[in-house]
Design a protein around this motif. Structure first.
Motif, short mmCIF file in Angstrom:
data_model
loop_
_atom_site.label_atom_id
_atom_site.label_comp_id
_atom_site.label_asym_id
_atom_site.label_seq_id
_atom_site.Cartn_x
_atom_site.Cartn_y
_atom_site.Cartn_z
N GLN A 284 0.79 -1.23 0.00
CA GLN A 284 0.00 0.00 0.00
C GLN A 284 0.83 1.29 0.00
O GLN A 284 0.52 2.20 -0.76
N PRO A 285 1.90 1.41 0.79
CA PRO A 285 2.70 2.63 0.69
C PRO A 285 3.32 2.85 -0.70
O PRO A 285 3.23 3.96 -1.24
N PRO A 286 3.90 1.81 -1.34
CA PRO A 286 4.39 2.03 -2.70
C PRO A 286 3.27 2.40 -3.67
O PRO A 286 3.47 3.23 -4.56
N LEU A 287 2.09 1.80 -3.50
CA LEU A 287 0.96 2.13 -4.37
C LEU A 287 0.57 3.59 -4.19
O LEU A 287 0.34 4.30 -5.17
N GLU A 288 0.50 4.03 -2.95
CA GLU A 288 0.14 5.43 -2.69
C GLU A 288 1.12 6.38 -3.36
O GLU A 288 0.72 7.37 -3.97
N GLN A 289 2.40 6.08 -3.30
CA GLN A 289 3.41 6.91 -3.95
C GLN A 289 3.24 6.90 -5.47
O GLN A 289 3.26 7.95 -6.11
N ALA A 290 3.10 5.73 -6.04
CA ALA A 290 3.00 5.60 -7.49
C ALA A 290 1.69 6.18 -8.02
O ALA A 290 1.63 6.68 -9.14
N PHE A 291 0.62 6.13 -7.22
CA PHE A 291 -0.70 6.60 -7.65
C PHE A 291 -0.81 8.11 -7.63
O PHE A 291 -1.71 8.68 -8.24
N ALA A 292 0.10 8.80 -6.94
CA ALA A 292 0.04 10.26 -6.85
C ALA A 292 -0.03 10.86 -8.25
O ALA A 292 0.78 10.54 -9.11
N GLY A 293 -1.05 11.68 -8.46
CA GLY A 293 -1.24 12.29 -9.78
C GLY A 293 -2.04 11.42 -10.73
O GLY A 293 -2.26 11.79 -11.87
N GLY A 294 -2.50 10.26 -10.28
CA GLY A 294 -3.22 9.34 -11.15
C GLY A 294 -4.72 9.43 -11.00
O GLY A 294 -5.42 8.42 -11.11
N GLU A 295 -5.24 10.63 -10.75
CA GLU A 295 -6.67 10.80 -10.52
C GLU A 295 -7.53 10.37 -11.71
O GLU A 295 -8.69 10.04 -11.55
N SER A 296 -6.96 10.33 -12.89
CA SER A 296 -7.74 9.93 -14.07
C SER A 296 -7.84 8.41 -14.21
O SER A 296 -8.55 7.92 -15.08
N VAL A 297 -7.16 7.67 -13.35
CA VAL A 297 -7.16 6.21 -13.42
C VAL A 297 -8.29 5.67 -12.54
O VAL A 297 -8.34 5.96 -11.34
N THR A 298 -9.17 4.88 -13.12
CA THR A 298 -10.19 4.18 -12.34
C THR A 298 -9.52 3.04 -11.60
O THR A 298 -8.75 2.28 -12.19
N HIS A 299 -9.79 2.92 -10.30
CA HIS A 299 -9.12 1.93 -9.47
C HIS A 299 -10.16 1.03 -8.83
O HIS A 299 -11.02 1.49 -8.10
N TYR A 300 -10.08 -0.26 -9.11
CA TYR A 300 -10.91 -1.26 -8.44
C TYR A 300 -10.00 -2.08 -7.54
O TYR A 300 -9.02 -2.66 -8.00
N LYS A 301 -10.33 -2.12 -6.28
CA LYS A 301 -9.59 -2.90 -5.29
C LYS A 301 -10.47 -4.10 -4.97
O LYS A 301 -11.39 -4.01 -4.17
N VAL A 302 -10.20 -5.22 -5.61
CA VAL A 302 -11.09 -6.38 -5.61
C VAL A 302 -10.62 -7.43 -4.61
O VAL A 302 -9.49 -7.92 -4.70
N GLU A 303 -11.50 -7.77 -3.67
CA GLU A 303 -11.21 -8.86 -2.74
C GLU A 303 -11.24 -10.16 -3.53
O GLU A 303 -12.22 -10.47 -4.19
N ASP A 304 -10.15 -10.90 -3.47
CA ASP A 304 -10.02 -12.10 -4.27
C ASP A 304 -10.03 -13.33 -3.38
O ASP A 304 -9.84 -13.24 -2.17
N GLY A 305 -10.23 -14.48 -3.98
CA GLY A 305 -10.20 -15.73 -3.25
C GLY A 305 -10.88 -16.82 -4.06
O GLY A 305 -11.33 -16.58 -5.19
N PRO A 306 -10.96 -18.02 -3.51
CA PRO A 306 -11.59 -19.13 -4.22
C PRO A 306 -13.03 -18.79 -4.63
O PRO A 306 -13.78 -18.19 -3.87
N GLY A 307 -13.36 -19.15 -5.85
CA GLY A 307 -14.71 -18.93 -6.34
C GLY A 307 -15.00 -17.51 -6.78
O GLY A 307 -16.14 -17.19 -7.13
#
Length: 106
Positions: A38-61
């Motif tokens: 998450q900290p590296p993502l926050e740094q890299a995402f800075a200025g990326g407001e035009s990017v749609t971001h889906y944070k999807v809970e993953d797992g079996p099924g």
């Protein structure tokens, strides 16, 4: 930038038909690797407001993760107009993710 993985995921057809830059992030809220990314993502995402971001809970099924053949968490899939342009698995540095953002920067 989203901060929590959510169980409600878009349908694969919706992702494939999307327009513009999109980031799919697969993982789980309890996952240590996901928390560490998450900290590296926050740094890299800075200025990326035009990017749609889906944070999807993953797992079996969970069909969306399976359709993208996600094996490890977190997996970041960078798409532009519904087409995968880059994939980063278990990033440790913002630079690892910046490469993916560069591929979808319109």
């Amino acid at each position: 930038m989203k901060t929590r993985y959510i169980p409600e995921a878009p349908q694969r057809a919706e992702i494939d038909a999307s327009k513009g830059p999109l980031l799919l992030e697969f993982g789980a809220n309890w996952c240590g690797h996901c928390m560490a990314a998450q900290p590296p993502l926050e740094q890299a995402f800075a200025g990326g407001e035009s990017v749609t971001h889906y944070k999807v809970e993953d797992g079996p099924g969970r069909p969306l993760g399976r359709s993208f053949r996600v094996k490890l968490w977190p997996t970041f899939i960078f798409l532009l107009d519904g087409e995968e342009k880059a994939r980063v698995v278990r990033p440790l540095r913002a630079e690892d993710l910046s490469v993916g953002f560069a591929q979808i920067d319109p």
